[in-house]
Design an enzyme around this catalytic site. Structure first.
Site, short mmCIF file in Angstrom:
data_model
loop_
_atom_site.label_atom_id
_atom_site.label_comp_id
_atom_site.label_asym_id
_atom_site.label_seq_id
_atom_site.Cartn_x
_atom_site.Cartn_y
_atom_site.Cartn_z
N GLU A 168 121.07 -73.34 40.68
CA GLU A 168 120.01 -72.75 39.85
C GLU A 168 118.69 -72.66 40.60
OE1 GLU A 168 121.61 -74.12 35.47
OE2 GLU A 168 120.14 -75.38 36.45
N HIS B 126 107.61 -92.53 40.54
CA HIS B 126 108.19 -92.87 39.23
C HIS B 126 108.14 -94.36 38.88
CE1 HIS B 126 109.13 -88.77 39.39
NE2 HIS B 126 110.38 -88.81 39.75
N CYS C 223 111.57 -79.67 34.80
CA CYS C 223 111.88 -80.71 35.79
C CYS C 223 112.98 -81.63 35.28
CB CYS C 223 110.63 -81.54 36.07
SG CYS C 223 109.43 -80.62 36.98
N CYS D 135 117.77 -87.50 35.50
CA CYS D 135 117.91 -86.12 35.96
C CYS D 135 119.29 -85.57 35.64
CB CYS D 135 117.65 -86.07 37.46
SG CYS D 135 117.99 -84.46 38.20
N CYS E 221 119.72 -89.81 40.20
CA CYS E 221 118.56 -90.37 39.49
C CYS E 221 118.87 -90.42 37.99
CB CYS E 221 117.32 -89.53 39.75
SG CYS E 221 116.90 -89.48 41.50
N CYS F 109 123.89 -83.06 43.42
CA CYS F 109 123.03 -84.00 44.15
C CYS F 109 123.68 -85.37 44.14
CB CYS F 109 121.65 -84.07 43.50
SG CYS F 109 120.49 -85.12 44.41
N ASN G 258 111.24 -84.49 30.19
CA ASN G 258 111.98 -83.45 29.48
C ASN G 258 113.39 -83.97 29.23
OD1 ASN G 258 110.01 -81.21 29.63
ND2 ASN G 258 110.28 -81.52 31.82
N GLY H 203 119.18 -80.94 44.05
CA GLY H 203 119.36 -81.57 45.36
C GLY H 203 118.14 -82.31 45.85
N GLU H 204 118.39 -83.28 46.72
CA GLU H 204 117.32 -83.97 47.44
C GLU H 204 117.16 -83.23 48.77
OE1 GLU H 204 114.88 -86.40 47.59
OE2 GLU H 204 114.79 -85.70 49.67
N SER I 230 108.26 -88.37 44.74
CA SER I 230 108.57 -88.77 43.36
C SER I 230 108.60 -90.28 43.33
CB SER I 230 109.93 -88.19 42.94
OG SER I 230 109.86 -86.79 42.90
#
Ligand code: SF4
Length: 361
Positions: free
Chosen positions: A89, A217, A335, A117, A114, A110, A291, A160-161, A215
């Site tokens: 995407e 977090h 995100c 995600c 996480c 990925c 989200n 993906g990272e 990131s």
């Protein structure tokens, strides 16, 4: 086949058919800069070269499967199919200021897993090649052309990272900046990472103008490792050292991204930990409201009042703090929501709600 983004390969092809280099430049300009279709760009070439280029140049390794336009903001989610069948995407972001950004994927799925995600629930299918990453930009530009828009900014925050696909990422960045190609200034590209310290420093060395985002977090090791499992391999001390090295190389710190999760990483202990982790740095923190992902949400968003308190406490410590509101939440394009969920597909299984994480530092 030679990728249309492989400038050396195209030059070799042009020599084979002895085509005037000026006409090859016109072909490239039409395709990369004027958003012409492959068929229209090929018309810039003489007949013999046109036949050879049509046969041997690969214009689009991706096929657009679906397009979803947000009903509430300027986001458009594009679902592409690779030749080997993976779905990936990209998200077009029409910013209110009039700029157009594109969020691109660097991997199909990925491996970072996480906890917040949707992509992390998929596992990794494979790394994308540079031509597949670049085709996301080319195809977005083709779709934007009737609107008189063009991708101006690129954010590597899709599936993906990026640093888990470092070689193809760097190749992509080189080709994006090449004058013969899309010619996008690295200042208009932002690579976001969950924190692979050595790769961040390598990127800063090779692309001094590239913008980086970390990131974070959480700055509490136990919390961070539960949210971002790969953090176990990259402790906060190494990340802090990498931030300082990047700042020395680029003249600025990476942006610090911080996803706010209620009672997980938004406590007073978290403010203290962030302050300690970034001590002595002129950091810009970008707070991201959570989200929800498909299915029962594994986390709750931090309420706006607590978000404001959290931001104020960080500002008191001398940091610049902004809030990033994602576009495309209604089409699962915001995100952390990219997970190849389209009509007729089975969504990824929901993540179990994690056990509460202690607020103690
Ligand atoms: S947040 Fe990024 S690195 Fe983490 S699982 Fe999602 S796509 Fe991968």
């Amino acid at each position: 086949m030679i990728s249309v983004h492989d400038h050396a390969g195209l030059n070799a092809l042009a020599r084979r058919c002895r085509v005037d280099p000026f006409l090859v430049r016109r072909f490239r300009t039409a395709f990369h800069k004027k958003q012409a279709s492959a068929a229209d760009a090929l018309k810039e070439l003489p007949a013999a070269a046109l036949a050879l280029f049509s046969r041997e140049v690969d214009f689009h390794p991706l096929t657009l499967a679906t397009r979803q336009d947000s009903q509430t903001d300027g986001a458009t989610k594009l679902l592409f199919r690779t030749r080997s069948g993976e779905l990936i995407e990209s998200v077009i972001l029409r910013i209110a200021s009039g700029r157009t950004s594109l969020c691109v994927s660097t991997q199909a799925g990925c491996a970072a897993a996480c906890a917040f995600c949707a992509t992390g629930t998929l596992g990794l299918s494979r790394n994308l090649g540079a031509a597949e990453i670049l085709d996301q930009v080319t195809q977005a530009n083709l779709l934007l052309q009737p609107e008189g828009r063009q991708v101006r900014n690129l954010v590597f925050m899709g599936m993906g990272e990026p640093f888990h696909n470092e070689a193809e990422l760097f190749r992509t960045l080189d080709l994006l900046a090449a004058p013969e190609g899309l010619h996008i200034d690295p200042r208009r590209m932002l690579v976001s990472t969950v924190g692979i310290p050595d790769a961040m420093v390598r990127a800063a060395k090779r692309f001094p103008r590239l913008r980086l985002a970390l990131s974070l977090h959480s700055a509490r090791p136990d919390v961070r490792e539960r949210l971002i499992p790969v953090a176990r391999r990259h402790p906060l001390g190494a990340l802090r050292e990498a931030l300082l090295q990047v700042a020395a190389l680029q003249g600025e710190l990476p942006m610090i991204e911080y996803l706010l999760l209620r009672e997980v990483n938004d406590t007073d202990a978290d403010v203290l930990a962030v302050g300690e982790f970034l001590r002595g740095m002129k950091a810009h923190l970008n707070l991201i409201p959570y989200n929800a992902i498909h299915g029962p949400a594994p986390f709750d968003a931090t309420p706006p009042t607590r978000r404001a308190e959290f931001a104020a406490a960080l500002r008191e410590r001398g940091f610049t703090v902004t809030t990033r509101y994602s576009l495309g939440a209604d089409i699962a394009a915001a995100c952390g929501q990219l997970a190849r969920v389209t009509a007729g597909q089975t969504p990824a299984p929901p993540q179990p709600r994690p056990a509460p994480i202690s607020a103690a530092a």
